[in-house]
Design an enzyme around this catalytic site. Structure first.
Site, PDB file in Angstrom:
ATOM      1  N   ASP A 179       0.868  -1.170   0.000  1.00  0.00           N
ATOM      2  CA  ASP A 179       0.000   0.000   0.000  1.00  0.00           C
ATOM      3  C   ASP A 179       0.911   1.229   0.000  1.00  0.00           C
ATOM      4  O   ASP A 179       1.772   1.358   0.872  1.00  0.00           O
ATOM      5  CB  ASP A 179      -0.855  -0.032   1.270  1.00  0.00           C
ATOM      6  CG  ASP A 179      -2.180   0.667   1.116  1.00  0.00           C
ATOM      7  OD1 ASP A 179      -2.179   1.777   0.553  1.00  0.00           O
ATOM      8  OD2 ASP A 179      -3.195   0.113   1.575  1.00  0.00           O
ATOM      9  N   ASP A 190      -3.074   4.704  -2.225  1.00  0.00           N
ATOM     10  CA  ASP A 190      -4.074   5.320  -1.357  1.00  0.00           C
ATOM     11  C   ASP A 190      -4.552   6.667  -1.929  1.00  0.00           C
ATOM     12  O   ASP A 190      -3.736   7.446  -2.432  1.00  0.00           O
ATOM     13  CB  ASP A 190      -3.405   5.539   0.013  1.00  0.00           C
ATOM     14  CG  ASP A 190      -4.381   5.839   1.122  1.00  0.00           C
ATOM     15  OD1 ASP A 190      -5.268   5.013   1.367  1.00  0.00           O
ATOM     16  OD2 ASP A 190      -4.237   6.903   1.756  1.00  0.00           O
ATOM     17  N   GLU A 209      -6.691   3.447  -5.334  1.00  0.00           N
ATOM     18  CA  GLU A 209      -7.926   3.679  -4.567  1.00  0.00           C
ATOM     19  C   GLU A 209      -8.598   4.898  -5.190  1.00  0.00           C
ATOM     20  O   GLU A 209      -8.351   6.033  -4.809  1.00  0.00           O
ATOM     21  CB  GLU A 209      -7.639   3.930  -3.083  1.00  0.00           C
ATOM     22  CG  GLU A 209      -8.947   3.990  -2.294  1.00  0.00           C
ATOM     23  CD  GLU A 209      -8.888   4.758  -0.978  1.00  0.00           C
ATOM     24  OE1 GLU A 209      -9.851   4.672  -0.213  1.00  0.00           O
ATOM     25  OE2 GLU A 209      -7.893   5.465  -0.727  1.00  0.00           O
ATOM     26  N   HIS A 214     -11.185  -2.390   4.182  1.00  0.00           N
ATOM     27  CA  HIS A 214     -11.037  -1.991   5.588  1.00  0.00           C
ATOM     28  C   HIS A 214     -11.716  -0.665   5.912  1.00  0.00           C
ATOM     29  O   HIS A 214     -11.627  -0.190   7.031  1.00  0.00           O
ATOM     30  CB  HIS A 214      -9.541  -1.905   5.913  1.00  0.00           C
ATOM     31  CG  HIS A 214      -8.878  -0.809   5.118  1.00  0.00           C
ATOM     32  ND1 HIS A 214      -8.727  -0.873   3.746  1.00  0.00           N
ATOM     33  CD2 HIS A 214      -8.370   0.384   5.492  1.00  0.00           C
ATOM     34  CE1 HIS A 214      -8.145   0.235   3.324  1.00  0.00           C
ATOM     35  NE2 HIS A 214      -7.924   1.012   4.363  1.00  0.00           N
ATOM     36  N   ASP A 215     -12.344  -0.054   4.920  1.00  0.00           N
ATOM     37  CA  ASP A 215     -13.036   1.226   5.153  1.00  0.00           C
ATOM     38  C   ASP A 215     -14.554   1.119   5.074  1.00  0.00           C
ATOM     39  O   ASP A 215     -15.248   2.072   5.428  1.00  0.00           O
ATOM     40  CB  ASP A 215     -12.595   2.266   4.107  1.00  0.00           C
ATOM     41  CG  ASP A 215     -11.137   2.663   4.242  1.00  0.00           C
ATOM     42  OD1 ASP A 215     -10.629   2.699   5.376  1.00  0.00           O
ATOM     43  OD2 ASP A 215     -10.508   2.940   3.198  1.00  0.00           O
TER      44      ASP A 215
HETATM   45  C1  GLC Z   1      -7.679   5.636   2.431  1.00  0.00           C
HETATM   46  C2  GLC Z   1      -7.540   4.454   3.353  1.00  0.00           C
HETATM   47  C3  GLC Z   1      -8.152   4.795   4.670  1.00  0.00           C
HETATM   48  C4  GLC Z   1      -7.413   5.982   5.255  1.00  0.00           C
HETATM   49  C5  GLC Z   1      -7.415   7.143   4.257  1.00  0.00           C
HETATM   50  C6  GLC Z   1      -6.438   8.193   4.659  1.00  0.00           C
HETATM   51  O1  GLC Z   1      -8.999   5.933   2.169  1.00  0.00           O
HETATM   52  O2  GLC Z   1      -8.120   3.329   2.755  1.00  0.00           O
HETATM   53  O3  GLC Z   1      -8.127   3.712   5.563  1.00  0.00           O
HETATM   54  O4  GLC Z   1      -8.005   6.386   6.447  1.00  0.00           O
HETATM   55  O5  GLC Z   1      -7.013   6.721   2.984  1.00  0.00           O
HETATM   56  O6  GLC Z   1      -5.138   7.720   4.480  1.00  0.00           O
END
Ligand code: GLC
Ligand code: CA
Length: 546
Positions: free
Chosen positions: A117, A219, A283, A345-346
């Site tokens: 990641d 990310d 993402e 995970h979100d």
């Molecule tokens: C992405 C991650 C999340 C995190 C955010 C800020 O959305 O998946 O878990 O809180 O970025 O880094």
């Protein structure tokens, strides 16, 4: 001289997965590991790299081709790894660089490659770059972050708000300027207009490529770069998505800026220059499929894949999902490849959010993910139909949950530890050790029990992935919607495979199906013949191979 970025020769859409080494991942299934919650090797209640290595055989038996590891780099854990204090070392909670090397090697033996990641939008406020930047206006790294003078009366420089609540600006008394944070104030945003920041990340990527990682999940890559003039965002209206209405403004200038594509294309160029098997998966949390498509560039000069949040956020409903898939199929640039996901995970796990805990719906959801054209990313626990964990207010570790409870309870429920068996500690940790987040009762759902039960969700997931690896239609064949009754979804894959799903509460007759059922949500149907019409039970599905 030819063009700088010559298009690769078109590969036939239906070439088998092994036909082109650059497309090793097209027919494969990926698996997201949230390392804190996967497997704990040393009894501190926190998952770690040796724990992951010890569970690789589970992923091999499942038929997984690649793992996306949520961050394992050094972090003070304000946002559980997504606040990075050193991009080139492993957090001691998880192990060492040697452990990662072992994971890569052990994965390779099992045909499983590793994606890390990469978090480029922001660092931790404890990263040495920010510590230096904060030391004064003349600091060497000052310009690596987004600083601005106060607005009128000492107010923040503009009206941008943080995704995690409150203004996106934090005042730094010592220097009299504000710095930008689109997330927590302990996660200052990097300044992607800086050439030095770009060079630093080129180096970070190469550092990990050199260690044999197969790629990165990037990310919030759509947010990396901000309006150079820091213009105010326009007010939200009732037509805007709910989250923007809550924020009061429409995030126009602090997200989704066109210049993000330049950075991603630069990275693709580096990746391809390294070797063309390396992957960049973004993402891409955007609201429109047309915006998602932009992250694929011309099909071979930007991201290899982007997570489809329109699909993730859709209801488990035949018509809605089918429409999304059809739009993706119609608008994806030639040569590009879709990504399908139901959990991460979100967001609440698919077994809860899509299926409401109903195992029949879980199987349908898995059948969709595993039978569409594209690479599915399962999230740890999806393969056993794991639902969200039990989180009380006193259990909350996610800063967003702490801030907004009970209106929004945060993201801990989808991050609870993986139940490996019905032994004390759930096979996740040493018996008696408190886990960092509470574990759901493993008696209800665990890997070992399901591995021993041919009618379990896990057995179904294995069969579906197994069939995909044997049938090129399922792995890489073209997608085509077929007409079917309300509440059902029927589609062809390749030349001789049809997937039929009844996503309604009553039995449905599906006509035009002929062949042998290779995979079914109800195992008893597998191996049986269909001659024209199949009567599908509520919330069930079959793969028919002609
Ligand atoms: C992405 C991650 C999340 C995190 C955010 C800020 O959305 O998946 O878990 O809180 O970025 O880094
Ligand atoms: Ca541990």
């Amino acid at each position: 001289m030819g063009p700088a970025n010559p298009a690769p020769p078109a590969t036939p859409a239906e070439a088998g997965p092994g036909a082109d080494p650059d497309r090793w991942w097209h027919g494969g299934v990926f698996y997201q590991i949230y390392p804190r919650s996967f497997a704990d090797s040393n009894g501190d209640g926190i998952g770690d790299l040796p724990g992951i290595i010890s569970r690789l055989d589970h992923l091999a038996a499942l038929g997984i081709a690649g793992i996306w590891l949520s961050p394992v780099t050094v972090s003070p854990n304000r946002d559980w790894g997504y606040d990075v204090a050193d991009y080139c070392d492993i957090d001691p909670d998880f192990g060492t660089l040697d452990d990662l090397a072992t994971l890569i090697r052990e994965g390779e033996k099992r045909g499983i490659r590793i994606l890390l990641d990469l978090v480029p939008n922001h660092t931790s406020d404890q990263h040495p770059w920010f510590v230096d930047a904060r030391s004064g206006r003349d600091a060497a790294h000052r310009d690596w972050y987004v600083w601005a003078d106060p607005g009128a009366g000492g107010a923040p420089p503009n009206n941008w708000v943080s995704i995690f609540g409150g203004p996106a600006w934090e005042f730094d008394k010592a220097s009299g300027q504000y710095f930008l944070h689109n997330f927590e104030k302990e996660q200052p945003d990097l300044n992607w207009w800086s050439d030095e920041v770009r060079a630093a990340f080129d180096h970070i990527m190469r550092f990990w490529w050199d260690r044999g990682v197969a790629g990165f999940r990037i990310d919030v890559c759509n947010m990396m770069i901000k309006d150079a003039e820091l213009r105010d965002n326009p007010p939200a209206t009732e037509d805007d998505p709910l989250d923007q209405q809550f924020m009061g403004v429409k995030a126009v200038y602090n997200t989704d800026r066109p210049e993000a594509h330049d950075i991603l294309q630069r990275w693709r160029h580096i990746a391809d220059g390294y070797d063309t098997t390396r992957l960049l998966i973004g993402e891409t949390n955007v609201e429109q499929l047309s915006t998602l498509m932009q992250f694929y560039g011309n099909g071979h000069n930007e991201l290899h894949g982007g997570f489809n949040f329109v699909f993730i956020n859709a209801a488990l409903e035949a018509g809605a999902m089918r429409a999304i898939v059809e739009e993706v199929e119609a608008t994806l640039p030639a040569g590009a490849w879709p990504i399908w996901t139901g959990s991460n995970h979100d967001v609440s796990r698919l077994a809860t959010r899509w299926a409401g805990g109903d195992p029949a719906k879980v199987r349908c959801a898995l059948m969709i993910l595993l039978c569409l054209r594209g690479t599915p990313f399962l999230y740890e626990g999806d393969e056993i139909g794991l639902t969200d964990g039990p989180i009380e207010q006193s259990d909350v570790r996610d800063s967003v949950g702490l801030r907004f409870w009970p209106y929004y309870k945060g993201r801990d429920a989808e991050r609870t530890p993986m139940p490996w068996s019905n032994a004390p500690g759930g096979g996740f940790t040493t018996p008696g050790v408190p886990t960092w987040l509470p574990m759901a009762d493993p008696a209800q759902c665990n890997v070992a029990d399901q591995a021993a039960d041919p009618d379990s969700v896990l057995a179904f997931t294995r069969r579906a992935i197994g069939r995909r690896s044997q049938n090129d239609d399922l792995a890489v064949g073209a997608y085509r919607s077929l007409p079917s009754p309300e509440g059902t979804w029927v589609f062809a894959r390749g030349s001789a495979t049809v997937v039929a799903l009844n996503m309604s509460e009553t039995a449905r007759e599906i006509s035009g199906l002929a062949g042998r059922i290779s995979v079914a949500t109800d195992r008893a149907l597998e191996g049986t013949a269909v001659d024209g019409t199949a009567n599908l039970a509520p919330w069930s599905g079959v793969v028919v191979e002609g």
